[in-house]
Write an enzyme that holds these catalytic residues in place. Structure first.
Site, PDB file in Angstrom:
ATOM      1  N   SER A 233     -11.253  -5.237   0.027  1.00  0.00           N
ATOM      2  CA  SER A 233     -12.000  -4.136   0.653  1.00  0.00           C
ATOM      3  C   SER A 233     -12.677  -3.317  -0.433  1.00  0.00           C
ATOM      4  O   SER A 233     -12.071  -3.068  -1.484  1.00  0.00           O
ATOM      5  CB  SER A 233     -11.026  -3.259   1.440  1.00  0.00           C
ATOM      6  OG  SER A 233     -11.716  -2.224   2.097  1.00  0.00           O
TER       7      SER A 233
ATOM      8  N   THR B 272     -25.779  -9.009  11.584  1.00  0.00           N
ATOM      9  CA  THR B 272     -26.678  -8.837  10.434  1.00  0.00           C
ATOM     10  C   THR B 272     -25.905  -8.267   9.245  1.00  0.00           C
ATOM     11  O   THR B 272     -25.141  -7.312   9.393  1.00  0.00           O
ATOM     12  CB  THR B 272     -27.835  -7.887  10.819  1.00  0.00           C
ATOM     13  OG1 THR B 272     -28.494  -8.456  11.940  1.00  0.00           O
ATOM     14  CG2 THR B 272     -28.821  -7.709   9.676  1.00  0.00           C
TER      15      THR B 272
ATOM     16  N   ASN C  59       0.798  -1.223   0.000  1.00  0.00           N
ATOM     17  CA  ASN C  59       0.000   0.000   0.000  1.00  0.00           C
ATOM     18  C   ASN C  59       0.834   1.278   0.000  1.00  0.00           C
ATOM     19  O   ASN C  59       0.330   2.340  -0.310  1.00  0.00           O
ATOM     20  CB  ASN C  59      -0.966   0.020   1.184  1.00  0.00           C
ATOM     21  CG  ASN C  59      -0.333  -0.422   2.472  1.00  0.00           C
ATOM     22  OD1 ASN C  59       0.303  -1.468   2.538  1.00  0.00           O
ATOM     23  ND2 ASN C  59      -0.483   0.368   3.513  1.00  0.00           N
TER      24      ASN C  59
ATOM     25  N   CYS D   9      -3.110   5.262   7.874  1.00  0.00           N
ATOM     26  CA  CYS D   9      -3.175   4.890   9.292  1.00  0.00           C
ATOM     27  C   CYS D   9      -1.906   5.284  10.032  1.00  0.00           C
ATOM     28  O   CYS D   9      -1.953   5.658  11.192  1.00  0.00           O
ATOM     29  CB  CYS D   9      -3.450   3.411   9.491  1.00  0.00           C
ATOM     30  SG  CYS D   9      -3.527   2.451   8.021  1.00  0.00           S
TER      31      CYS D   9
HETATM   32  N1  PLP Z   1      -4.716  -4.012   3.668  1.00  0.00           N
HETATM   33  C1  PLP Z   1      -4.184  -3.095   2.863  1.00  0.00           C
HETATM   34  C2  PLP Z   1      -3.055  -3.472   1.953  1.00  0.00           C
HETATM   35  C3  PLP Z   1      -4.646  -1.772   2.873  1.00  0.00           C
HETATM   36  O1  PLP Z   1      -4.096  -0.844   2.076  1.00  0.00           O
HETATM   37  C4  PLP Z   1      -5.716  -1.438   3.745  1.00  0.00           C
HETATM   38  C5  PLP Z   1      -6.221  -0.058   3.836  1.00  0.00           C
HETATM   39  O2  PLP Z   1      -5.482   0.905   3.845  1.00  0.00           O
HETATM   40  C6  PLP Z   1      -6.254  -2.455   4.573  1.00  0.00           C
HETATM   41  C7  PLP Z   1      -5.725  -3.717   4.499  1.00  0.00           C
HETATM   42  C8  PLP Z   1      -7.371  -2.167   5.522  1.00  0.00           C
HETATM   43  O3  PLP Z   1      -8.572  -1.959   4.814  1.00  0.00           O
HETATM   44  P1  PLP Z   1      -9.882  -1.476   5.577  1.00  0.00           P
HETATM   45  O4  PLP Z   1      -9.827   0.013   5.559  1.00  0.00           O
HETATM   46  O5  PLP Z   1     -11.037  -2.011   4.753  1.00  0.00           O
HETATM   47  O6  PLP Z   1      -9.848  -2.035   6.932  1.00  0.00           O
END
Ligand code: PLP
Length: 393
Positions: free
Chosen positions: A210, A252, A154, A344
Site C-alpha cells: 500500500s 480506469t 501492524n 480500523c
Molecule cells: N494490511 C496491513 C498490515 C495494514 O496495516 C493495512 C492498513 O492499516 C492494510 C492491510 C490495509 O491497507 P489499505 O489502507 O491500503 O487498505
C-alpha cells in the site's frame, strides 16, 4: 500548539517529491491510459514506467504488478481470486491457512469465505507475536489453496518468518503437488518501509503493498502476482469490467496515484538503511525514557511482543493502571497523536484481537498503546512526548 504525530503505522504524510511527481497527472496529463490517441498514450506511458520502477524494486517483472484501490482490495483479490479460480477447477472443499493476527482485510475476507464453504485454519501465534510454524506446517494438505501470512504485524510490529514458511510450502509441493497450489501470499504493507521485500528472497507467489504507509497517496495498493502471464492462471478477478490490469482489476487506472506510489518506492529504497538506524535509535530512546518514568511512578511499563524481532519504528507498551482510551484522549489534548492499536479497530472499542491472540489478558490489552515513529519524528518530539507522559502518568 505544534502537534506530534506518532501513528505512522496508520498512515504517513505524502512526501513533497511524491506530491510533485503526481501533480502533472491531475490536469495536464489527464488522458485515459486505455485510449489509443496521444493523450491516452502519455498517461499509459506513465503507468508503465511506474509499474517498471515498482517491479524492479521488488525483484519482479512489470507484468506481475496489479494495481488496486487499496491494500484491502489487494488482500481480497489474493484470497478470493485464488479460491474462485480453484473452485472453478475443482469444486471440492478447499482450505486457506492464515494466522490469528492478520489485518482485518485478510481475516474478514477469510470469515466471508468460510460462509461460502471454504475451510479456514487460523494458526495461533506465540506470546511474543510470532506465528507457530510447526502448527502451520501440520495444517497444509492437498486441499490447501493458499497460505496467507503477514510479513510484519501492524499492531506489535513483529516480523514473521516468511522465508522459512515458503520453504515449508515448497517442500510440500515437491512431495505432493503438481499444481501451483498452495499459493503463498504475504501482506507486506507494514514491512515495505523497513524490510527487504524482494519477492525472490522471500519466495512468495503473492504480495500485498500500500502506498500510504510509505509516504505515498492513499487509495492505491497493489498485488504482486507471480507469473500471471503463464498458463494456467492462478487468480480470478474480483472486479470485472473493462479488463484493465490484464483483466485482474477492471477500472480506469488511477494514474496520479500510481505515479506517486512508484516515487514513494524510489524514496524508500534511498532512505531505508539510514532511516532504519535512525528510527530504531529514537524508538529505543523512547522506551528507555518510558521505563524511567515507570520506575519513578512505581508502575512497570512492559513491551508487548518480541522486542528484538519487530519493525524498528514500533513500540507497543503495556502501561498498568492506565486505560489506553483515556490516555489517548489526554495525549491528544496535549498535542500527541498515538493509537491504542490499529486505526480500523480503534473505532470499535474492543480489546485488540492481536494482543488477545498473543494470550494477553483483556485487562492488559485495554492498557496497551501502539506508538509508531516515522520520517518526521525528531529527538525533540520524543523528549516532549516523554515530558507529557511523565505529567499524565
Ligand atoms: N494490511 C496491513 C498490515 C495494514 O496495516 C493495512 C492498513 O492499516 C492494510 C492491510 C490495509 O491497507 P489499505 O489502507 O491500503 O487498505
Amino acid at each position: 500548539m505544534r502537534r506530534i504525530y506518532l501513528d505512522y503505522a496508520a498512515s504517513t504524510p505524502v512526501d513533497k517529491t511524491v506530491k510533485a511527481a503526481m501533480e502533472p497527472y491531475f490536469s495536464e496529463i489527464f488522458g485515459n491510459p486505455g485510449a489509443l490517441h496521444w493523450f491516452g498514450q502519455e498517461a499509459s506511458a506513465a503507468v508503465f514506467k511506474a509499474r517498471e520502477v515498482i517491479a524492479e524494486s521488488l525483484g519482479a517483472t512489470y507484468k506481475e504488478i496489479v494495481f488496486t484501490g487499496s491494500a484491502t482490495e489487494a488482500n481480497n483479490l489474493a484470497l478470493r481470486g485464488a479460491v474462485k479460480c480453484h473452485k472453478a477447477d475443482k469444486p471440492k472443499k478447499i482450505k486457506i491457512i492464515t494466522t490469528a493476527i492478520e489485518h482485518e482485510s485478510v481475516l474478514e475476507t477469510c470469515r466471508d469465505l468460510e460462509n461460502e464453504g471454504v475451510e479456514v485454519v487460523y494458526v495461533p501465534v506465540s506470546r511474543e507475536g510470532v506465528v507457530d510454524v510447526e502448527k502451520l506446517k501440520s495444517a497444509i494438505d492437498e486441499r490447501t489453496v493458499l497460505v496467507s501470512v503477514m510479513y510484519a504485524n501492524n499492531e506489535v510490529g513483529t516480523i514473521q518468518p516468511i522465508s522459512e514458511i515458503s520453504k515449508i510450502i515448497q517442500a510440500f509441493k515437491d512431495k505432493h503437488s503438481t499444481s501451483p497450489y498452495p499459493l503463498f501470499h504475504t501482506d507486506a504493507v507494514q514491512a515495505l518501509q523497513y524490510l527487504d521485500c524482494d519477492i525472490n528472497k522471500l519466495d512468495v507467489d503473492l504480495m500485498t503493498l500500500s502506498a500510504h504507509k510509505i509516504y505515498g497517496p492513499k487509495g492505491i495498493g497493489m498485488l504482486y502476482a507471480r507469473n500471471l502471464y503463464l498458463k494456467p492462471h492462478t487468480l480470478h478477478p474480483i472486479i470485472i469490467g473493462g479488463g484493465q490490469e490484464r483483466g485482474l482489476r477492471s477500472g480506469t487506472e488511477n494514474v496520479a496515484n500510481i505515479v506517486g506510489f512508484a516515487k514513494a518506492m524510489e524514496l524508500v529504497r534511498k532512505v531505508k538503511n539510514s532511516e532504519t538506524k535512525r528510527i530504531s535509535e529514537l524508538r529505543d530512546y523512547l522506551l528507555r525514557g518510558l521505563k524511567k518514568i515507570s520506575a519513578s511512578r512505581r508502575t512497570k511499563i512492559t513491551v508487548n511482543g518480541d522486542f528484538k524481532n519487530r519493525l524498528p519504528n514500533n513500540l507497543n507498551v503495556y502501561i498498568p493502571g492506565h486505560n489506553a482510551g483515556d490516555l489517548l484522549i489526554k495525549l491528544d489534548l496535549a498535542g500527541i497523536a498515538i493509537s491504542p492499536g490499529a486505526a480500523c479497530s480503534a473505532r470499535l472499542a474492543r480489546p485488540s484481537y492481536v494482543l488477545t491472540a498473543m494470550g494477553l489478558p483483556h485487562s492488559r490489552c485495554a492498557e496497551s498503546l501502539r506508538i509508531t515513529l516515522g520520517r518526521q519524528t525528531t529527538k525533540a518530539d520524543i523528549d516532549k512526548t516523554l515530558k507529557i507522559m511523565l505529567k499524565i502518568l
